[in-house]
Write an enzyme that holds these catalytic residues in place. Sequence first.
Site, PDB file in Angstrom:
ATOM      1  CE  LYS A 193      53.006  64.427 -62.057  1.00 43.89           C
ATOM      2  NZ  LYS A 193      54.109  65.501 -62.118  1.00 43.89           N
ATOM      3  CD  GLU A 199      49.021  65.872 -46.971  1.00 44.25           C
ATOM      4  OE1 GLU A 199      49.211  64.578 -47.407  1.00 44.25           O
ATOM      5  OE2 GLU A 199      49.911  66.478 -46.817  1.00 44.25           O
ATOM      6  N   GLY A 246      54.205  69.254 -60.585  1.00 45.86           N
ATOM      7  CA  GLY A 246      52.771  69.935 -59.480  1.00 45.86           C
ATOM      8  C   GLY A 246      52.763  71.039 -60.155  1.00 45.86           C
ATOM      9  NE  ARG A 247      59.580  72.125 -57.716  1.00 46.16           N
ATOM     10  CZ  ARG A 247      59.555  70.924 -57.667  1.00 46.16           C
ATOM     11  NH1 ARG A 247      58.657  70.455 -56.642  1.00 46.16           N
ATOM     12  NH2 ARG A 247      60.373  70.724 -57.604  1.00 46.16           N
ATOM     13  CD  GLU A 332      57.657  70.502 -53.949  1.00 45.53           C
ATOM     14  OE1 GLU A 332      56.811  70.815 -52.927  1.00 45.53           O
ATOM     15  OE2 GLU A 332      56.713  70.651 -54.851  1.00 45.53           O
ATOM     16  CG  HIS A 363      51.812  98.975 -40.241  1.00 38.82           C
ATOM     17  ND1 HIS A 363      51.802 100.634 -39.747  1.00 38.82           N
ATOM     18  CD2 HIS A 363      51.271  99.616 -41.118  1.00 38.82           C
ATOM     19  CE1 HIS A 363      51.565 101.548 -40.988  1.00 38.82           C
ATOM     20  NE2 HIS A 363      51.005 100.599 -41.665  1.00 38.82           N
ATOM     21  CE  LYS A 472      54.531  63.594 -49.739  1.00 36.68           C
ATOM     22  NZ  LYS A 472      54.715  63.918 -51.267  1.00 36.68           N
TER      23      LYS A 472
HETATM   24  O1  F6P Z   1      54.619  67.141 -51.246  1.00 33.59           O
HETATM   25  C1  F6P Z   1      54.869  67.702 -51.948  1.00 33.59           C
HETATM   26  C2  F6P Z   1      54.170  67.312 -53.352  1.00 33.59           C
HETATM   27  O2  F6P Z   1      54.733  65.894 -54.181  1.00 33.59           O
HETATM   28  C3  F6P Z   1      54.012  68.465 -54.359  1.00 33.59           C
HETATM   29  O3  F6P Z   1      54.907  68.725 -55.360  1.00 33.59           O
HETATM   30  C4  F6P Z   1      52.899  68.250 -55.194  1.00 33.59           C
HETATM   31  O4  F6P Z   1      52.546  69.528 -55.474  1.00 33.59           O
HETATM   32  C5  F6P Z   1      51.609  68.328 -54.386  1.00 33.59           C
HETATM   33  O5  F6P Z   1      52.649  67.426 -53.132  1.00 33.59           O
HETATM   34  C6  F6P Z   1      50.578  66.997 -54.306  1.00 33.59           C
HETATM   35  O6  F6P Z   1      50.703  65.939 -54.945  1.00 33.59           O
HETATM   36  P1  F6P Z   1      49.363  65.498 -55.722  1.00 33.59           P
HETATM   37  O7  F6P Z   1      49.264  66.112 -56.301  1.00 33.59           O
HETATM   38  O8  F6P Z   1      50.574  64.271 -56.793  1.00 33.59           O
HETATM   39  O9  F6P Z   1      48.427  64.904 -54.764  1.00 33.59           O
END
Ligand code: F6P
Length: 506
Positions: A193, A199, A246-247, A332, A363, A472
């Site tokens: 987003k 990452e 995002g979620r 979250e 198990h 972060k």
């Molecule tokens: O670190 C949490 C977060 O902001 C989430 O809420 C989000 O889904 C994820 O990182 C990824 O964010 P982006 O879609 O901006 O890469």
Amino acid sequence: MLTAADVAALRAHSARLATQPLTAVIANDPARAQAFALRVGPLYASFARQRYDRIAVDALFALAERADLPAAIRALFDGTPVNITEGRAALHTALRSNLSTTPPARDAHTAARTTRIRMAQVVATLHASRVTDIVSVGIGGSDLGPRLVVDALRAPDHGRMRVHFLSNVDGAAAQRVLAGLDPARTAAVLISKSFGTQETLLNGAIVRDWLDDNDRLYAVSANVERAEAFGIDPERILPMWDWVGGRYSLWSAVGLPVALALGMDRFEALLAGAAEMDAHVVATLPRRNLAVWHALTAVWNRNALEASTQAVLAYDERLKLLPAYLQQLVMESLGKSVRDDGTPVVVQTVPVWWGGAGTDAQHSYFQALHQGTQIVPADFIGVVHGDDPYRDNHHALLAHLLAQTEALANGKGSDDPHRAYPGNRPSTLLLLDALTPQALGTLIAFYEHSVYLQSVLWGINAFDQFGVELGKQVADRLLPAVRGEAVDIDDPVTSALLDEIHSRLL
Ligand code: F6P
């Protein structure tokens, strides 16, 4: 919003019930199994094995009435800025439903439909090409939803497209995903987003360079400028919007990996299933509203029974990623200790959500669920019709599902305390008719709505996540020091740890 007095009143009910085990509560109310169950489309839910009686349930619904949940639901669908700390709407419902006439909701719905036309074109182009593999790069909400749905609904042999998910910044993840793939027959989708997530940018750069052909590089982002600067042709960038968290974004172009793996028709069916839940939630009075029942049950277990964790146990191998998906959705969203107005909460909010797949989990940690000192409420999820050819296995799976919920609730006495089962352990049973795209859409949307309603009951914002920012920022500050650059480190423990790491680097 729940007050300390409300919680005290709920605890009085749980104290009243302390001497009445679930077996007695159920035996005393012959109509309970039917009265505490609801169906919405392909989803049947039984709350009969929760540790409340009708009087306690009445008290919960009185809280729901005071919180005016129907008005809160309407506000969500209408695009009211329910994400008050960021001044934004949370219009994920508009991605799959058309249940509001307000301008923001209508505009959002139109934007979503237009985007799906573009998604369909991307799917058609890639399905008509030589591409056999897709690498989906994203993390959190830009990964967990598509990953869950693809894993749940893909053909056993993967079908036309294999989709591989790359999220972790650990380079071993990229190495493993790319090993064995042919760049000439692979396309990549970078989903972010913000297009600012470290990452995704690091992994995206690895994949972009490995692909060595930006014609097979796609993006989904609300930040088109950054995606373009990364080297992605604007023609191959699908939009996201501020008004989707995002979620909650699976239903947008973030679902492109789903559409590529399963086809656009099945992606649309997923949305239709979610829309069925939306229609139920927005139009049904609290007493018959499945999401309201689930949210009130969450409040009961957290605030009246004081359960600090909640398990989610999927009795279907294909749903084994559901706990991971729900961890982000629930924790979250609800992992907050400050109310909408900035004051501290006076009641406990989200418990720790965790879980796995039955029967493997039986198990592993079920010993603690049956005989441990902590009461762990659980959502058990089963699927009535299996799609695999092994009927004996499916019957066994369903028998275990029923057996566990019964054994946890009823327990079993013994003269030998080591062999006694205390029982009285609460669970909700969610049954899907079959694991179709519609049914999965209904199930996921059900959890989304329950989470929102829990946030309303607790008076917290379900749509921000400032808690993840500090780590972060600290990581950004420490990165040069990890690389070996001369940087002042104030924290003596971090400083010693860095010295240790550098002394061991070969
Ligand atoms: O670190 C949490 C977060 O902001 C989430 O809420 C989000 O889904 C994820 O990182 C990824 O964010 P982006 O879609 O901006 O890469």
